[in-house]
Design an enzyme around this catalytic site. Structure first.
Site, PDB file in Angstrom:
ATOM      1  N   HIS A 207       0.952  -1.096   0.243  1.00 35.26           N
ATOM      2  CA  HIS A 207       0.009  -0.057   0.127  1.00 35.26           C
ATOM      3  C   HIS A 207       0.665   1.214  -0.049  1.00 35.26           C
ATOM      4  O   HIS A 207       0.750   2.252   0.700  1.00 35.26           O
ATOM      5  CB  HIS A 207      -1.060   0.007   1.273  1.00 35.26           C
ATOM      6  CG  HIS A 207      -2.041  -0.973   1.281  1.00 35.26           C
ATOM      7  ND1 HIS A 207      -2.250  -2.092   1.705  1.00 35.26           N
ATOM      8  CD2 HIS A 207      -3.299  -0.712   0.266  1.00 35.26           C
ATOM      9  CE1 HIS A 207      -3.287  -2.779   1.358  1.00 35.26           C
ATOM     10  NE2 HIS A 207      -3.807  -1.914   0.313  1.00 35.26           N
ATOM     11  N   HIS A 307      -6.362  -3.288 -10.795  1.00 32.76           N
ATOM     12  CA  HIS A 307      -6.758  -3.104  -9.460  1.00 32.76           C
ATOM     13  C   HIS A 307      -8.351  -3.013  -9.023  1.00 32.76           C
ATOM     14  O   HIS A 307      -9.323  -2.402  -9.813  1.00 32.76           O
ATOM     15  CB  HIS A 307      -6.274  -1.788  -9.003  1.00 32.76           C
ATOM     16  CG  HIS A 307      -6.507  -1.385  -7.654  1.00 32.76           C
ATOM     17  ND1 HIS A 307      -7.341  -0.488  -7.079  1.00 32.76           N
ATOM     18  CD2 HIS A 307      -6.385  -1.833  -6.316  1.00 32.76           C
ATOM     19  CE1 HIS A 307      -7.654  -0.367  -6.113  1.00 32.76           C
ATOM     20  NE2 HIS A 307      -6.894  -1.183  -5.337  1.00 32.76           N
TER      21      HIS A 307
END
Lengths: 400, 408
Positions: A207, A307
């Protein structure tokens, strides 16, 4: 055919997981749907759709590319890459939906036709980012369950939040991993590995949270787990940081959700910094732009994996692209969201054996379920949607 | 001290222009002024400021850096560089204003103190897109030189947008044909002749051109002896910039579309330009502008604040310029000063082509509330948009009154 109105729907089926759908209505009764959900940024995006409305209302629905160019370059004062590319994405997806409906074919037919029968998925298991107390046992059992359900790959973030106290001070936004935390993350992933066997595909997401030294230490510690990729090891602003990680680990790397439009990927490909890319169709510039990024990646023999961790419309848009894209790895999904998806779209898509099997319905192949929208709609001022940005304000420790 | 409110004002001082000014209010009565005006995006920024407002109410205005870090990094998924850095800039400027007022010193004192007693300016003369004849531009240049300005900038290349075409997309990256190149060269030759061989001349290409056009444009101006050729191509590609760099002897400059340090690292590392010009109201405020200047200093590259359009941003630029060693000049549009003086007080002293600081605390200015109130406009009002941008609004339903609006 002209766009007559642009409607934004904020929908929250599950607490703290709001989706932003954008519906384009035309003067001939056909409507199209897009999405630019991004937890934490919803108030900006909903407001932004209002701001670009004057460019969209009145436009000829056929001229997708002309509008794309106009908005991307016209807003270079704000940077076309990021906030603006999110807004473009929602409109672009809805315009492709309309074009498919007008011509009576699924969007993938307009992208050159299908190159596969179904779209293989990977999904998520619980990680330590969301819950520092998550146990290895629970992760192992979630991975086994996903495997048994037919998913051939799973992903998680095994690093707990490195913020002191109850929230971040300004100095902790780029996190540092202690050696202890790195060891814990490696043990966590090793437990998952043992549960699913050596040939199962495991992915780790960092992340974009860590400084360079932390990312390198973590990557090296995860090497024995034999990951398919480690994702966003460092914040995305520095190509030097990514290169430093690249040169100091043998773990395959992936970036993409925070890379917007081809222009953000050019250097990544040129310098061979990653093994996979994963742009988000609802953030990077829509169907038009993710197709072009896929083509750009193909020139380097690199696979793309859209994604996805948000709403159903963007997943359906990504699936249309996946069907027509040769260099696909897998489509990301969070299969636990699927029951919530079924409450706001119709018909629900067909998912079995770890894959989505698209229908032959025109456009994206799904409609918004307006009863569901009514039931779950929230206002942009709803306190619950300020989450990512606002929660630190509620828990902020004294800075001085 | 706590922040009690942030008020935003969309102020239109004249046709085709609007400023986004903000006022950060505190429980101790001190207020800070900020600005993040740009020419295309007031509607977005005014709405965005409402969102940021929620985050800041109740916070301590002294914690400038903590707020900067948290706002910037919280929005990685929207990209901190651009829309977010604009919002951050306005807030950052206002918080420095508050800090200066709370401590009773000008902002430049908090940045390490002055390294000069005044800030030299450069200003603008019109380009051919303004519709004026070259003779009128020459007169304007002579007047500016006589008023003490030692450098002038213009964009000499005619717009390639076609108001009669139903399509705009492909023209967003413009191509300079030989005729347009010639117009540009002739315009600059007239300017050089009017101002003399040693006068400083700058050209702005406004990030409009494809790579080859930019190379031809830079080459066509080599004999003018420019200080810089600015934003020769669109800013998304460093490779395009590198190619231009390798094909011209004209010095280059970029910056107004580069946001935060992170957008500058490669530009500086790869030696792609001779000057940089971040905008204090777009790049991340006073805090970030200072750090960008510090990033450039070890490369011995000078910084020049981009003219941030409105009066509060101009004064914020003055403060960073006062404390920054590697300054070239501050950009300004001197024809706007009369207007500025009606909206802020006291208006900084401007004389002999330079702007002078005061020793008043903070930014050293207040808003003229009466003027601000009288010129408030709706954030979506298209008449406040700059002319080139209005052309893109042609798709308004039923045909807009602004359809095919030509240059001012």
């Amino acid at each position: 055919m002209k766009v007559m109105d642009v409607k934004t729907h904020i929908v929250m089926v599950h607490p703290n997981r709001e989706w932003v759908f954008v519906e384009l209505e035309t003067d001939e009764g056909i409507s199209g749907v897009g999405e630019c959900s991004d937890y934490g940024s919803t108030p900006h995006l909903v407001a932004g759709i209002d701001s670009i409305k004057p460019f969209v209302v009145g436009m000829d629905v056929r001229n997708i590319e002309d509008l794309w160019q106009k908005l991307f370059h016209g807003y270079s004062d704000l940077s076309g890459r990021g906030y603006i590319s999110h807004l473009i994405s929602a409109i672009d997806i809805a315009l492709w939906d309309i074009k498919g409906k007008v011509l009576g074919v699924p969007v993938y037919q307009l992208l050159g036709g299908r190159v596969r029968d179904c779209v293989p998925l990977y999904t998520h298991i619980p990680g330590r980012l969301g819950d520092a107390g998550a146990t290895e046992k629970a992760a192992a059992s979630a991975a086994r369950a996903a495997k048994n359900a037919g998913f051939q790959a799973v992903k998680t973030d095994p690093f707990s939040r490195q913020w002191p106290g109850s929230g971040p001070c300004g100095g902790d936004m780029v996190e540092r991993l202690s050696p202890t935390e790195v060891s814990r993350a490696a043990e966590y992933m090793m437990a998952v590995r043992e549960a699913v066997g050596m040939e199962y595909e495991l992915l780790v997401d960092a992340h974009a949270r860590f400084d360079v030294a932390s990312a390198i230490r973590a990557a090296r510690a995860l090497e024995p787990v034999k990951l398919t990729w480690m994702e966003e090891p460092v914040p995305v602003e520095s190509i030097n940081a990514l290169r430093e990680v690249r040169e100091n680990t043998r773990i395959p790397l992936c970036v993409g959700e925070r890379h917007f439009t081809r222009w953000d990927f050019t250097e990544i490909f040129r310098e061979r910094l990653v093994d996979y890319v994963m742009p988000d169709i609802a953030w990077t510039g829509g169907i038009s732009e993710i197709r072009r990024i896929a083509a750009q990646a193909e020139a380097y023999f690199i696979r793309i994996s859209p994604h996805d961790a948000l709403g159903p419309v963007m997943l359906m848009a990504a699936v249309q692209v996946d069907m027509a894209t040769p260099n696909l790895y897998r489509q990301e999904c969070v299969h636990e969201f699927f029951d919530d998806y079924a409450k706001v779209i119709t018909p629900m898509f067909d998912c079995h054996d770890g894959a989505i099997w698209p229908s032959a319905r025109p456009g994206l192949g799904v409609e918004l379920n307006h009863e569901g929208l009514q039931r779950y709609r929230v206002e942009p001022t709803d306190r619950r949607i300020e989450r990512a940005f606002q929660s630190p304000s509620r828990t902020v420790p004294t800075v001085r | 001290m706590k922040i009690t409110d942030i008020k935003s004002y969309v102020v239109s001082p004249r046709d085709a222009q609007a400023w986004l000014l903000i006022q950060v209010e505190t429980d101790e009565g001190i207020v800070g002024l900020g600005e993040c005006t740009n020419q295309t995006s007031i509607a977005h920024l005014a709405r965005g400021m409402e969102v940021i407002r929620y985050y800041l109410i109740g916070r301590d205005p002294a914690d400038i850096e903590a707020h900067w870090q948290r706002i910037y990094h919280s929005y990685g998924e929207l990209n901190g560089r651009g829309y977010i850095s604009h919002l951050l800039s306005a807030v950052d400027i206002a918080l420095w204003d508050i800090k200066g007022k709370a401590l009773g010193v000008p902002v430049y004192e908090l940045l390490g103190g002055p390294v000069r007693d005044r800030v030299p300016l450069y200003t603008h003369v019109p380009g051919p897109n303004s519709g004026i004849p070259v003779e009128q531009m020459v007169e304007a240049a002579k007047t500016a030189k006589a008023a003490g300005y030692e450098a002038l900038k213009t964009d000499p290349f005619p717009s390639q947008l076609d108001p009669d075409s139903p399509y705009d997309g492909p023209l967003m990256v413009e191509r300079l044909d030989p005729k347009a190149l010639n117009v540009g060269a002739k315009w600059m030759e007239a300017l050089r002749e009017a101002t003399g061989p040693d006068y400083e001349l700058l050209v702005d290409a406004h990030a409009r051109f494809d790579t080859e056009s930019a190379i031809l444009g830079a080459q066509a101006l080599e004999h003018i002896g420019l200080i810089w050729f600015e934003e020769p191509t669109h800013l998304e590609s460093n490779q395009a910039l590198k190619q231009i760099r390798e094909h011209t002897t004209t010095p280059l400059c970029v910056g107004e579309h580069h946001f935060t340090r992170w957008d500058y690292v490669s530009v500086l590392e790869e030696r792609l330009v001779d000057y940089i010009m971040p905008d204090v109201a777009w790049c991340g405020g006073i805090s970030e502008w200072r750090r960008i200047a510090a990033l450039a200093e070890p490369h011995y590259i000078r910084v020049s604040p981009h003219d941030a359009i409105g009066p509060v941003a101009m004064v914020a630029s003055l403060h960073v310029s006062m404390a920054t060693p590697n300054l070239y000049r501050q950009e300004c549009v001197h024809s706007a000063f009369e207007t500025f003086a009606r909206f802020i007080h006291p208006m900084p002293l401007i004389r002999d082509g330079a702007i002078f600081p005061s020793d008043r605390p903070g930014l050293g200015i207040e808003l003229n509330r009466d003027m601000v109130q009288r010129h408030l406009v709706d954030r979506d009002d298209p008449t406040t948009m700059w002319t080139r941008w209005r052309q893109l609004y042609r798709t308004l339903p039923g045909g807009s009154p602004l359809a095919n609006s030509k240059g001012v």
